[in-house]
Design a protein around this motif. Structure first.
Motif, PDB file in Angstrom:
ATOM      1  N   ALA A 169       0.841  -1.201   0.000  1.00  0.00           N
ATOM      2  CA  ALA A 169       0.000   0.000   0.000  1.00  0.00           C
ATOM      3  C   ALA A 169       0.879   1.255   0.000  1.00  0.00           C
ATOM      4  N   MET A 170       1.993   1.193   0.737  1.00  0.00           N
ATOM      5  CA  MET A 170       2.904   2.337   0.746  1.00  0.00           C
ATOM      6  C   MET A 170       3.541   2.547  -0.623  1.00  0.00           C
ATOM      7  N   PHE A 171       3.868   1.467  -1.283  1.00  0.00           N
ATOM      8  CA  PHE A 171       4.425   1.592  -2.631  1.00  0.00           C
ATOM      9  C   PHE A 171       3.390   2.250  -3.553  1.00  0.00           C
ATOM     10  N   VAL A 172       2.132   1.837  -3.409  1.00  0.00           N
ATOM     11  CA  VAL A 172       1.058   2.452  -4.200  1.00  0.00           C
ATOM     12  C   VAL A 172       1.015   3.953  -3.920  1.00  0.00           C
ATOM     13  N   ALA A 173       1.183   4.302  -2.626  1.00  0.00           N
ATOM     14  CA  ALA A 173       1.121   5.704  -2.223  1.00  0.00           C
ATOM     15  C   ALA A 173       2.299   6.519  -2.767  1.00  0.00           C
ATOM     16  N   ILE A 174       3.400   5.852  -3.086  1.00  0.00           N
ATOM     17  CA  ILE A 174       4.551   6.552  -3.674  1.00  0.00           C
ATOM     18  C   ILE A 174       4.352   6.723  -5.176  1.00  0.00           C
ATOM     19  N   VAL A 175       3.857   5.658  -5.832  1.00  0.00           N
ATOM     20  CA  VAL A 175       3.788   5.648  -7.294  1.00  0.00           C
ATOM     21  C   VAL A 175       2.613   6.480  -7.827  1.00  0.00           C
ATOM     22  N   PRO A 177       0.676   9.163  -6.875  1.00  0.00           N
ATOM     23  CA  PRO A 177       0.710  10.629  -7.028  1.00  0.00           C
ATOM     24  C   PRO A 177       1.622  11.088  -8.166  1.00  0.00           C
ATOM     25  N   GLU A 178       2.758  10.410  -8.331  1.00  0.00           N
ATOM     26  CA  GLU A 178       3.682  10.782  -9.408  1.00  0.00           C
ATOM     27  C   GLU A 178       3.097  10.428 -10.771  1.00  0.00           C
ATOM     28  N   ALA A 179       2.412   9.280 -10.847  1.00  0.00           N
ATOM     29  CA  ALA A 179       1.777   8.863 -12.100  1.00  0.00           C
ATOM     30  C   ALA A 179       0.629   9.801 -12.457  1.00  0.00           C
ATOM     31  N   LYS A 180      -0.011  10.331 -11.425  1.00  0.00           N
ATOM     32  CA  LYS A 180      -1.098  11.291 -11.626  1.00  0.00           C
ATOM     33  C   LYS A 180      -0.540  12.596 -12.203  1.00  0.00           C
ATOM     34  N   LYS A 181       0.646  12.952 -11.722  1.00  0.00           N
ATOM     35  CA  LYS A 181       1.291  14.207 -12.121  1.00  0.00           C
ATOM     36  C   LYS A 181       1.827  14.142 -13.551  1.00  0.00           C
ATOM     37  N   ARG A 182       2.442  13.012 -13.912  1.00  0.00           N
ATOM     38  CA  ARG A 182       3.052  12.871 -15.236  1.00  0.00           C
ATOM     39  C   ARG A 182       2.463  11.670 -15.965  1.00  0.00           C
TER      40      ARG A 182
ATOM     41  N   TYR B  42      12.773   7.043 -14.012  1.00  0.00           N
ATOM     42  CA  TYR B  42      11.705   6.043 -14.151  1.00  0.00           C
ATOM     43  C   TYR B  42      11.914   4.828 -13.235  1.00  0.00           C
ATOM     44  N   ILE B  43      13.178   4.459 -13.031  1.00  0.00           N
ATOM     45  CA  ILE B  43      13.498   3.204 -12.326  1.00  0.00           C
ATOM     46  C   ILE B  43      12.723   2.981 -11.010  1.00  0.00           C
ATOM     47  N   PRO B  44      12.738   3.942 -10.063  1.00  0.00           N
ATOM     48  CA  PRO B  44      12.054   3.636  -8.792  1.00  0.00           C
ATOM     49  C   PRO B  44      10.565   3.333  -8.963  1.00  0.00           C
ATOM     50  N   TYR B  45       9.883   4.065  -9.832  1.00  0.00           N
ATOM     51  CA  TYR B  45       8.446   3.842 -10.024  1.00  0.00           C
ATOM     52  C   TYR B  45       8.186   2.505 -10.706  1.00  0.00           C
ATOM     53  N   ALA B  46       9.021   2.174 -11.687  1.00  0.00           N
ATOM     54  CA  ALA B  46       8.869   0.888 -12.366  1.00  0.00           C
ATOM     55  C   ALA B  46       9.117  -0.259 -11.383  1.00  0.00           C
ATOM     56  N   VAL B  47      10.168  -0.127 -10.579  1.00  0.00           N
ATOM     57  CA  VAL B  47      10.516  -1.177  -9.614  1.00  0.00           C
ATOM     58  C   VAL B  47       9.385  -1.395  -8.606  1.00  0.00           C
ATOM     59  N   LEU B  48       8.901  -0.298  -8.024  1.00  0.00           N
ATOM     60  CA  LEU B  48       7.849  -0.422  -7.006  1.00  0.00           C
ATOM     61  C   LEU B  48       6.588  -1.034  -7.600  1.00  0.00           C
ATOM     62  N   SER B  49       6.247  -0.655  -8.837  1.00  0.00           N
ATOM     63  CA  SER B  49       5.043  -1.193  -9.480  1.00  0.00           C
ATOM     64  C   SER B  49       5.177  -2.687  -9.718  1.00  0.00           C
ATOM     65  N   LEU B  75      -7.276   4.405  -4.232  1.00  0.00           N
ATOM     66  CA  LEU B  75      -8.163   5.554  -4.065  1.00  0.00           C
ATOM     67  C   LEU B  75      -7.523   6.635  -3.195  1.00  0.00           C
ATOM     68  N   LEU B  76      -6.986   6.215  -2.040  1.00  0.00           N
ATOM     69  CA  LEU B  76      -6.392   7.186  -1.118  1.00  0.00           C
ATOM     70  C   LEU B  76      -5.103   7.779  -1.687  1.00  0.00           C
ATOM     71  N   ALA B  77      -4.323   6.959  -2.385  1.00  0.00           N
ATOM     72  CA  ALA B  77      -3.086   7.455  -2.990  1.00  0.00           C
ATOM     73  C   ALA B  77      -3.420   8.484  -4.074  1.00  0.00           C
ATOM     74  N   TYR B  78      -4.491   8.224  -4.809  1.00  0.00           N
ATOM     75  CA  TYR B  78      -4.915   9.159  -5.848  1.00  0.00           C
ATOM     76  C   TYR B  78      -5.332  10.493  -5.234  1.00  0.00           C
ATOM     77  N   ARG B  79      -5.851  10.422  -4.010  1.00  0.00           N
ATOM     78  CA  ARG B  79      -6.224  11.657  -3.303  1.00  0.00           C
ATOM     79  C   ARG B  79      -5.054  12.232  -2.519  1.00  0.00           C
ATOM     80  N   GLN B  80      -3.851  11.764  -2.810  1.00  0.00           N
ATOM     81  CA  GLN B  80      -2.598  12.308  -2.258  1.00  0.00           C
ATOM     82  C   GLN B  80      -2.487  12.168  -0.739  1.00  0.00           C
ATOM     83  N   LYS B  81      -3.085  11.128  -0.157  1.00  0.00           N
ATOM     84  CA  LYS B  81      -2.939  10.921   1.283  1.00  0.00           C
ATOM     85  C   LYS B  81      -1.510  10.446   1.584  1.00  0.00           C
ATOM     86  N   SER B  82      -1.080  10.606   2.842  1.00  0.00           N
ATOM     87  CA  SER B  82       0.291  10.245   3.211  1.00  0.00           C
ATOM     88  C   SER B  82       0.476   8.724   3.194  1.00  0.00           C
ATOM     89  N   LEU B  83       1.738   8.296   3.165  1.00  0.00           N
ATOM     90  CA  LEU B  83       2.054   6.871   3.118  1.00  0.00           C
ATOM     91  C   LEU B  83       1.401   6.112   4.259  1.00  0.00           C
TER      92      LEU B  83
END
Lengths: 239, 101
Positions: A169-175, A177-182, B42-49, B75-83
Motif C-alpha cells: 500500500a505504501m508503494f502504491v502511495a509513492i507511485v 501521485p507521481e503517475a497522476k502528475k506525469r 523512471y526506475i524507482p516507479y517501475a521497480v515499485l510497481s 483511491l487514497l493514494a490518488y487523493r494524495q494521502k500520506s504513506l
C-alpha cells in the motif's frame, strides 16, 4: 527558540518526520520478514545494514528461497541504482568541512527521504547537520523493523495477514501521485505492470526467479520510456 | 542463523553500500546525459510497481480481501494521502473483509 541552521541538532529535528515515516514502513518490513521465515534478529540485521525499503523487500524472498548470490546482487543493483544519482547530486551540495571519511558514513544512510531533505536546504550542507539528519531516520528504520518482527511473532494470524498489504500500500502511495502528475510515468508504470503479469502468468516464464523478473521488467520499461519519452531537462536536474 | 544468511546479508548490504558510497566519494561533476537521467527517474516507479503487482494479491489469506486493500490504497493514494494513512486504511480494509469472509 530558534534552532541554528546546519547544526547537529537541526539535523536531528529535520530527521524526525523521516524517522516517523520509517517506523511504519520498517514495521511492515519486520512483519513481512518473519512471515517469510526469517528470525527477528535476521530481519533487524538486514535493516541495520541495508537501509533501503524496496531493496530489502526484494532481498527477503531470495534469501528465504535460497536464491543465487548473483540474483541477489543484480536485484539490489537495479533496485538501488537510483541512489547513485542521489549520491552524485548530494556530492555537489557538501560543505568543504565534509571530509572523505564523512562521505563513507553519510552515504550509508543516503536514502530517498534523507536525500530529499538534504537537498531542500539552501546552500551547502555541513557535516554535523548531515550526521544529525541520518541518525534519527536510521534509528527509526532499525527499531521499526524490530517492533514489526516481534509483532509478527505475537499478533493473531488474521491481523498479520491484513498487515501484509501495508508495505505494498505504501508503494502504491509513492507511485500513484507521481503517475497522476506525469502521464509518461503512468504509462511506464502500466507497461512495467503488464510485463510483470506476463512473467507471472505465462508458462515457462513463471519459473524465472522473482529477483530477475523485477530487474527485467523495470529496466525494460524504464529504458523504453527514457528513450521514447525522456524527462525534460530542467525538471530532471532536481531529482 | 545459518552461515549462508551472513553471505546473503553481506551481498545485499555490500552492493547497496557501494552504489551509494562510490558516487559520493568519487563523482564531482553533474550527469548531463538525458537518457540516463530519464532512466534513473523512471526506475524507482517501475521497480515499485513490478514489486507490488501481482504480489499484493497474494499477500493476504484471500485474493478478494487483497483486492479490497489494493482498491482502498489506490483511491487514497490518488487523493494524495500520506504513506501512513494509505497503509493504515488499506490494512483496515483487508482486516474487515477477512472478518466478513
Amino acid at each position: 527558540m530558534q534552532i541554528q541552521k546546519n547544526t547537529f541538532l537541526k539535523g536531528i529535528i529535520d530527521g524526525i518526520p523521516i524517522c516517523l515515516g520509517y517506523l511504519s514502513v520498517s514495521f511492515a518490513f519486520g512483519i513481512f520478514s518473519v512471515e517469510s521465515g526469517l528470525s527477528i534478529l535476521e530481519a533487524v540485521l538486514i535493516s541495520m545494514t541495508n537501509v533501503t525499503s524496496a531493496g530489502q523487500l526484494a532481498a527477503v524472498p531470495i534469501i528465504t528461497g535460497g536464491g543465487a548470490f548473483l540474483e541477489l546482487a543484480a536485484t539490489q543493483l537495479v533496485i538501488n541504482l537510483r541512489y547513485a544519482l542521489m549520491s552524485v547530486s548530494l556530492s555537489q551540495k557538501l560543505h568543504p568541512n565534509v571530509r572523505l571519511f564523512d562521505r563513507f558514513i553519510i552515504s550509508f544512510v543516503n536514502t530517498d527521504e534523507v536525500f530529499a531533505v538534504a537537498s531542500s536546504n539552501t546552500g551547502e550542507v555541513k557535516r554535523n547537520y548531515l550526521y544529525g539528519l541520518i541518525l534519527t531516520p536510521y534509528l527509526g528504520w532499525a527499531s521499526g523493523t524490530l517492533l514489526g518482527a516481534v509483532a509478527g511473532n505475537i499478533l493473531p494470524a488474521i491481523v498479520i495477514s491484513s498487515l501484509g498489504v501495508a508495505i505494498y500500500a505504501m508503494f502504491v502511495a509513492i507511485v500513484v501521485p507521481e503517475a497522476k502528475k506525469r502521464s509518461c510515468t503512468a504509462m511506464c508504470v502500466v507497461f512495467a505492470i503488464a510485463l510483470s503479469c506476463v512473467f507471472k502468468y505465462t508458462p515457462l516464464l513463471c519459473h524465472i526467479p522473482q529477483g530477475f523478473v523485477i530487474i527485467i521488467c523495470a529496466v525494460a520499461a524504464s529504458a523504453l520510456f527514457a528513450a521514447v519519452m525522456p524527462i525534460p531537462q530542467p525538471e530532471s536536474e532536481d531529482i | 542463523m545459518t552461515p549462508n544468511f551472513f553471505l546473503y546479508l553481506l551481498t545485499a548490504a555490500g552492493v547497496t553500500y557501494l552504489i551509494r558510497m562510490l558516487p559520493l566519494v568519487l563523482v564531482k561533476k553533474k550527469i548531463q546525459n538525458r537518457f540516463l537521467l530519464s532512466f534513473l527517474y523512471y526506475i524507482p516507479y517501475a521497480v515499485l510497481s513490478v514489486m507490488t503487482i501481482p504480489a499484493i494479491f497474494y499477500a493476504t489469506e484471500h485474493t478478494l480481501t487483497a483486492v479490497a486493500g489494493f482498491a482502498v490504497a489506490l483511491l487514497l493514494a490518488y487523493r494524495q494521502k500520506s504513506l501512513v494513512t494509505v497503509a493504515a486504511f488499506s490494512c483496515a480494509a483487508v482486516l474487515i473483509c477477512e472478518l466478513l469472509l
